[in-house]
Design an enzyme around this catalytic site. Structure first.
Site, PDB file in Angstrom:
ATOM      1  CD  GLU A   1      49.564  29.318  -5.318  1.00 14.69           C
ATOM      2  OE1 GLU A   1      49.725  30.688  -5.279  1.00 14.69           O
ATOM      3  OE2 GLU A   1      48.456  28.220  -4.770  1.00 14.69           O
TER       4      GLU A   1
ATOM      5  CG  ASP B   1      39.805  37.375  -9.572  1.00 13.79           C
ATOM      6  OD1 ASP B   1      39.237  38.345  -8.834  1.00 13.79           O
ATOM      7  OD2 ASP B   1      39.953  36.351  -9.134  1.00 13.79           O
TER       8      ASP B   1
HETATM    9  N1  SAH Z   1      39.153  27.573 -11.267  1.00 15.62           N
HETATM   10  C1  SAH Z   1      39.809  26.927 -10.015  1.00 15.62           C
HETATM   11  C2  SAH Z   1      39.200  26.993  -8.831  1.00 15.62           C
HETATM   12  C3  SAH Z   1      39.373  27.981  -8.269  1.00 15.62           C
HETATM   13  S1  SAH Z   1      38.527  28.522  -6.676  1.00 15.62           S
HETATM   14  C4  SAH Z   1      40.270  25.021 -10.242  1.00 15.62           C
HETATM   15  O1  SAH Z   1      39.491  24.648 -10.841  1.00 15.62           O
HETATM   16  O2  SAH Z   1      40.915  25.182  -9.924  1.00 15.62           O
HETATM   17  C5  SAH Z   1      38.972  30.301  -6.236  1.00 15.62           C
HETATM   18  C6  SAH Z   1      40.334  30.026  -5.835  1.00 15.62           C
HETATM   19  O3  SAH Z   1      41.058  32.101  -6.365  1.00 15.62           O
HETATM   20  C7  SAH Z   1      40.489  29.877  -4.169  1.00 15.62           C
HETATM   21  O4  SAH Z   1      41.482  28.794  -3.834  1.00 15.62           O
HETATM   22  C8  SAH Z   1      40.368  31.701  -3.148  1.00 15.62           C
HETATM   23  O5  SAH Z   1      40.424  31.700  -2.391  1.00 15.62           O
HETATM   24  C9  SAH Z   1      41.081  32.163  -4.799  1.00 15.62           C
HETATM   25  N2  SAH Z   1      40.214  33.487  -5.878  1.00 15.62           N
HETATM   26  C10 SAH Z   1      40.416  34.343  -6.680  1.00 15.62           C
HETATM   27  N3  SAH Z   1      40.356  35.114  -6.406  1.00 15.62           N
HETATM   28  C11 SAH Z   1      38.500  34.532  -6.075  1.00 15.62           C
HETATM   29  C12 SAH Z   1      37.884  35.309  -6.055  1.00 15.62           C
HETATM   30  N4  SAH Z   1      36.977  36.312  -6.990  1.00 15.62           N
HETATM   31  N5  SAH Z   1      36.663  35.174  -5.287  1.00 15.62           N
HETATM   32  C13 SAH Z   1      36.960  34.680  -4.090  1.00 15.62           C
HETATM   33  N6  SAH Z   1      37.806  33.409  -4.059  1.00 15.62           N
HETATM   34  C14 SAH Z   1      38.555  33.635  -5.004  1.00 15.62           C
END
Ligand code: SAH
Length: 255
Positions: free
Chosen positions: A15, A219
């Site tokens: 982003e 998701d």
């Molecule tokens: N795979 C990513 C990590 C993502 S962690 C990487 O490697 O960089 C999840 C991020 O998306 C966090 O910033 C959170 O705020 C958001 N998020 C999206 N879906 C989420 C969910 N189901 N539960 C908690 N946070 C979620």
């Protein structure tokens, strides 16, 4: 109009990478392991930064933005898991209220209450949330124009809705149907779950600084929550964020 900057905080790399090309006269400053990118977008002074993931990383970032960069308002962007029925992948949620779903000092304090503050929910700035929701609505009227029909098909996006209401945050990636059902039962008005927004809300409340949280639903916080996550951020959420932030900075920041 005040020339103090607006902070735009991204949870994830993709982003920030989408926003950086918009920045004019960039002036990077490194502090606490973060690169703060000062500059202007469409003539508006801004600071762009990657917060990192989770409540502590987001809080550190928000405090630095307010205390060191004197930002006049803060917008946090990222993705989130949809909780309430009808909040689907490809929709956008603008927070009106935020709550930390993993705060639990019961029985000393009611569940979810921040101890010694008497507060459970934090309000986002109404004017800022209105302006972002309006910008999101203008951008998402035709999501195919933003991301193309192939991506709409790949991610199963039909119409993209803009929701406004409660976002809940905690230091857990919610990726099981059981956990999201539990959150839905405890907090029936929660639209979406993520890992930073309510922490930023608490820090901004301490400083009395207006803030907003803008999230694209990546998701449904269930057993499929990890599928194609990074691709979604790269190809959909980053494109949405850039379009909405640009639209807002060009047309909607007057307060
Ligand atoms: N795979 C990513 C990590 C993502 S962690 C990487 O490697 O960089 C999840 C991020 O998306 C966090 O910033 C959170 O705020 C958001 N998020 C999206 N879906 C989420 C969910 N189901 N539960 C908690 N946070 C979620």
């Amino acid at each position: 109009m005040s020339r103090l900057p607006i902070a735009i905080v991204s949870a994830m790399h993709h982003e920030l990478r989408a926003l950086l090309p918009l920045l004019r006269e960039p002036l990077p400053v490194r502090l606490a392991g973060r690169n703060f990118h000062q500059g202007t977008i469409h003539g508006q002074p801004v600071v762009l930064v990657l917060s990192g993931i989770g409540k502590v990383a987001a809080t550190t970032t928000a405090v630095l933005l307010m205390h060191e960069f004197h930002v006049r308002q803060l917008v946090f962007t990222g993705v989130a898991g949809g909780l309430r029925r009808g909040v689907k992948v490809g929709d956008v949620v603008v927070a009106r209220q935020l709550l930390q779903h993993d705060m639990d000092a019961s029985p000393l304090f009611p569940r979810f209450e921040i101890p010694l503050t008497g507060r459970t929910r934090f309000e986002a700035d109404a004017g800022l949330a209105d302006a972002l929701a309006a910008a999101a609505q203008r951008c998402l009227d035709r999501p195919g124009h933003l991301i193309g029909p192939a991506h709409l098909r790949d991610f199963g996006i039909g119409t993209a809705l803009v929701h406004q209401g409660l976002i809940v945050s905690g230091d857990t990636f919610v990726s099981s149907a059981a956990k999201s059902a539990e959150l839905r039962a405890l907090l029936p008005d929660a639209l979406a779950v993520e890992m930073e927004g309510a922490a930023v809300a608490q820090a901004c409340a301490d400083f009395g600084r207006p803030f907003a949280v803008l999230r694209t639903i990546s998701d449904r916080a269930d057993d499929q929550a990890h599928v194609d996550f990074n691709r979604f951020i790269d190809e959909v959420a980053s494109v949405y964020t850039r379009a909405i932030v640009e639209e807002w900075l060009q047309h909607g920041t007057r307060r």
